[in-house]
Design a protein around this motif. Structure first.
Motif, PDB file in Angstrom:
ATOM      1  N   UNK A   1       0.852  -1.184   0.000  1.00 59.54           N
ATOM      2  CA  UNK A   1       0.000   0.000   0.000  1.00 59.54           C
ATOM      3  C   UNK A   1       0.888   1.233   0.000  1.00 59.54           C
ATOM      4  N   UNK A   2       0.422   2.242  -0.661  1.00 64.68           N
ATOM      5  CA  UNK A   2       1.160   3.495  -0.755  1.00 64.68           C
ATOM      6  C   UNK A   2       1.224   4.195   0.596  1.00 64.68           C
ATOM      7  N   UNK A   3       2.368   4.813   0.909  1.00 64.35           N
ATOM      8  CA  UNK A   3       2.457   5.644   2.100  1.00 64.35           C
ATOM      9  C   UNK A   3       1.998   7.064   1.816  1.00 64.35           C
ATOM     10  N   UNK A   4       2.089   7.464   0.540  1.00 67.18           N
ATOM     11  CA  UNK A   4       1.619   8.769   0.077  1.00 67.18           C
ATOM     12  C   UNK A   4       0.688   8.538  -1.095  1.00 67.18           C
ATOM     13  N   UNK A   5      -0.309   9.387  -1.233  1.00 67.35           N
ATOM     14  CA  UNK A   5      -1.169   9.295  -2.404  1.00 67.35           C
ATOM     15  C   UNK A   5      -0.698  10.342  -3.412  1.00 67.35           C
ATOM     16  N   UNK A   6      -0.564   9.937  -4.649  1.00 66.79           N
ATOM     17  CA  UNK A   6      -0.094  10.820  -5.710  1.00 66.79           C
ATOM     18  C   UNK A   6      -1.160  10.853  -6.797  1.00 66.79           C
ATOM     19  N   UNK A   7      -1.908  11.961  -6.854  1.00 66.99           N
ATOM     20  CA  UNK A   7      -2.992  12.092  -7.816  1.00 66.99           C
ATOM     21  C   UNK A   7      -2.757  13.296  -8.714  1.00 66.99           C
ATOM     22  N   UNK A   8      -3.167  13.172  -9.951  1.00 67.12           N
ATOM     23  CA  UNK A   8      -3.081  14.281 -10.896  1.00 67.12           C
ATOM     24  C   UNK A   8      -3.790  15.506 -10.312  1.00 67.12           C
ATOM     25  N   UNK A   9      -3.150  16.658 -10.394  1.00 63.43           N
ATOM     26  CA  UNK A   9      -3.683  17.953  -9.967  1.00 63.43           C
ATOM     27  C   UNK A   9      -3.783  18.121  -8.457  1.00 63.43           C
ATOM     28  N   UNK A  10      -3.391  17.145  -7.666  1.00 61.09           N
ATOM     29  CA  UNK A  10      -3.454  17.270  -6.212  1.00 61.09           C
ATOM     30  C   UNK A  10      -2.090  17.672  -5.679  1.00 61.09           C
ATOM     31  N   UNK A  11      -2.053  18.810  -5.005  1.00 62.25           N
ATOM     32  CA  UNK A  11      -0.801  19.317  -4.451  1.00 62.25           C
ATOM     33  C   UNK A  11      -0.736  18.990  -2.965  1.00 62.25           C
ATOM     34  N   UNK A  12       0.464  18.933  -2.457  1.00 59.72           N
ATOM     35  CA  UNK A  12       0.631  18.644  -1.036  1.00 59.72           C
ATOM     36  C   UNK A  12       0.785  17.156  -0.795  1.00 59.72           C
ATOM     37  N   UNK A  13       1.345  16.840   0.349  1.00 58.09           N
ATOM     38  CA  UNK A  13       1.614  15.452   0.710  1.00 58.09           C
ATOM     39  C   UNK A  13       0.468  14.895   1.546  1.00 58.09           C
ATOM     40  N   UNK A  14      -0.211  13.912   1.004  1.00 57.00           N
ATOM     41  CA  UNK A  14      -1.264  13.206   1.724  1.00 57.00           C
ATOM     42  C   UNK A  14      -0.704  11.857   2.134  1.00 57.00           C
ATOM     43  N   UNK A  15      -0.498  11.689   3.439  1.00 55.79           N
ATOM     44  CA  UNK A  15       0.130  10.482   3.960  1.00 55.79           C
ATOM     45  C   UNK A  15      -0.916   9.474   4.429  1.00 55.79           C
ATOM     46  N   UNK A  16      -0.593   8.204   4.222  1.00 59.24           N
ATOM     47  CA  UNK A  16      -1.444   7.127   4.715  1.00 59.24           C
ATOM     48  C   UNK A  16      -1.499   7.202   6.237  1.00 59.24           C
ATOM     49  N   UNK A  17      -2.703   7.264   6.780  1.00 58.25           N
ATOM     50  CA  UNK A  17      -2.866   7.361   8.228  1.00 58.25           C
ATOM     51  C   UNK A  17      -3.639   6.205   8.822  1.00 58.25           C
ATOM     52  N   UNK A  18      -4.502   5.597   8.050  1.00 56.52           N
ATOM     53  CA  UNK A  18      -5.359   4.560   8.599  1.00 56.52           C
ATOM     54  C   UNK A  18      -5.855   3.702   7.445  1.00 56.52           C
ATOM     55  N   UNK A  45      -6.966   1.826  -5.409  1.00 53.56           N
ATOM     56  CA  UNK A  45      -7.365   3.209  -5.150  1.00 53.56           C
ATOM     57  C   UNK A  45      -7.404   3.992  -6.449  1.00 53.56           C
ATOM     58  N   UNK A  46      -6.457   3.764  -7.309  1.00 55.29           N
ATOM     59  CA  UNK A  46      -6.391   4.471  -8.594  1.00 55.29           C
ATOM     60  C   UNK A  46      -7.669   4.260  -9.411  1.00 55.29           C
ATOM     61  N   UNK A  47      -8.246   3.062  -9.353  1.00 54.49           N
ATOM     62  CA  UNK A  47      -9.486   2.801 -10.092  1.00 54.49           C
ATOM     63  C   UNK A  47     -10.633   3.661  -9.587  1.00 54.49           C
ATOM     64  N   UNK A  48     -10.721   3.847  -8.271  1.00 57.25           N
ATOM     65  CA  UNK A  48     -11.771   4.687  -7.703  1.00 57.25           C
ATOM     66  C   UNK A  48     -11.588   6.121  -8.188  1.00 57.25           C
ATOM     67  N   UNK A  49     -10.363   6.603  -8.111  1.00 51.93           N
ATOM     68  CA  UNK A  49     -10.061   7.983  -8.496  1.00 51.93           C
ATOM     69  C   UNK A  49     -10.256   8.186  -9.998  1.00 51.93           C
ATOM     70  N   UNK A  50      -9.701   7.285 -10.790  1.00 47.81           N
ATOM     71  CA  UNK A  50      -9.761   7.439 -12.250  1.00 47.81           C
ATOM     72  C   UNK A  50     -11.165   7.307 -12.813  1.00 47.81           C
ATOM     73  N   UNK A  51     -12.061   6.696 -12.078  1.00 50.82           N
ATOM     74  CA  UNK A  51     -13.417   6.496 -12.564  1.00 50.82           C
ATOM     75  C   UNK A  51     -14.355   7.640 -12.152  1.00 50.82           C
ATOM     76  N   UNK A  52     -13.769   8.766 -11.759  1.00 49.66           N
ATOM     77  CA  UNK A  52     -14.541   9.949 -11.391  1.00 49.66           C
ATOM     78  C   UNK A  52     -14.695  10.844 -12.612  1.00 49.66           C
ATOM     79  N   UNK A  53     -15.880  11.389 -12.812  1.00 50.96           N
ATOM     80  CA  UNK A  53     -16.120  12.345 -13.888  1.00 50.96           C
ATOM     81  C   UNK A  53     -15.035  13.421 -13.855  1.00 50.96           C
ATOM     82  N   UNK A  54     -14.490  13.777 -15.010  1.00 53.45           N
ATOM     83  CA  UNK A  54     -13.351  14.700 -15.090  1.00 53.45           C
ATOM     84  C   UNK A  54     -13.642  16.055 -14.462  1.00 53.45           C
ATOM     85  N   UNK A  55     -14.794  16.637 -14.734  1.00 54.34           N
ATOM     86  CA  UNK A  55     -15.133  17.942 -14.159  1.00 54.34           C
ATOM     87  C   UNK A  55     -15.256  17.851 -12.637  1.00 54.34           C
TER      88      UNK A  55
END
Length: 130
Positions: A1-18, A45-55
């Motif tokens: 599992x990722x310790x950080x999430x890296x998503x297109x257009x998302x700035x800042x470090x989001x760390x795995x907490x739980x 997780x990428x599938x959940x994110x990538x399957x979101x409407x672009x807008x």
């Protein structure tokens, strides 16, 4: 599992907490924002994110980049694209320690997952249209 999430257009470090059951919590200490992602049926997780409407995706990541005290519950519905609930004015620092049922009780109140994209502000449900 990722310790950080890296998503297109998302700035800042989001760390795995739980991580518990089918949900994974990522927290950004600087903005006090929390992202809770449902990876039901062992989907990545990428599938959940990538399957979101672009807008909707761009709206959400832009909000996370400029605002503080936000919590997002991001989930994929069966046979449909991904949805999210954006909750404003909440303390992610305390919420990332909760299991999903307690988290829902604290931030969702009476909301029943009956709309595609939703923003909750102090208990008021606002349906987002894209």
């Amino acid at each position: 599992m990722l310790n950080l999430i890296n998503l297109h257009n998302l700035k800042g470090a989001y760390q795995l907490k739980n991580q518990g059951g089918d949900f994974t919590y990522f927290y950004n200490e600087k903005s006090n924002n929390l992202i809770v992602i449902n990876n039901i049926d062992d989907e990545e997780i990428r599938d959940v994110v990538d399957d979101t409407d672009q807008a909707a995706y761009m709206y959400l990541t832009n909000k996370l980049n400029i605002e503080t005290n936000l919590t997002v519950i991001w989930y994929k519905t069966e046979f449909d694209s991904s949805d999210f609930i954006l909750i404003e004015n909440v303390d992610g620092k305390e919420l990332h320690k909760l299991d999903l049922i307690d988290l829902e009780n604290v931030v969702l109140g009476e909301y029943k997952f009956d709309k595609k994209f939703v923003k909750l502000i102090d208990g008021e449900v606002i349906e987002l249209k894209f």
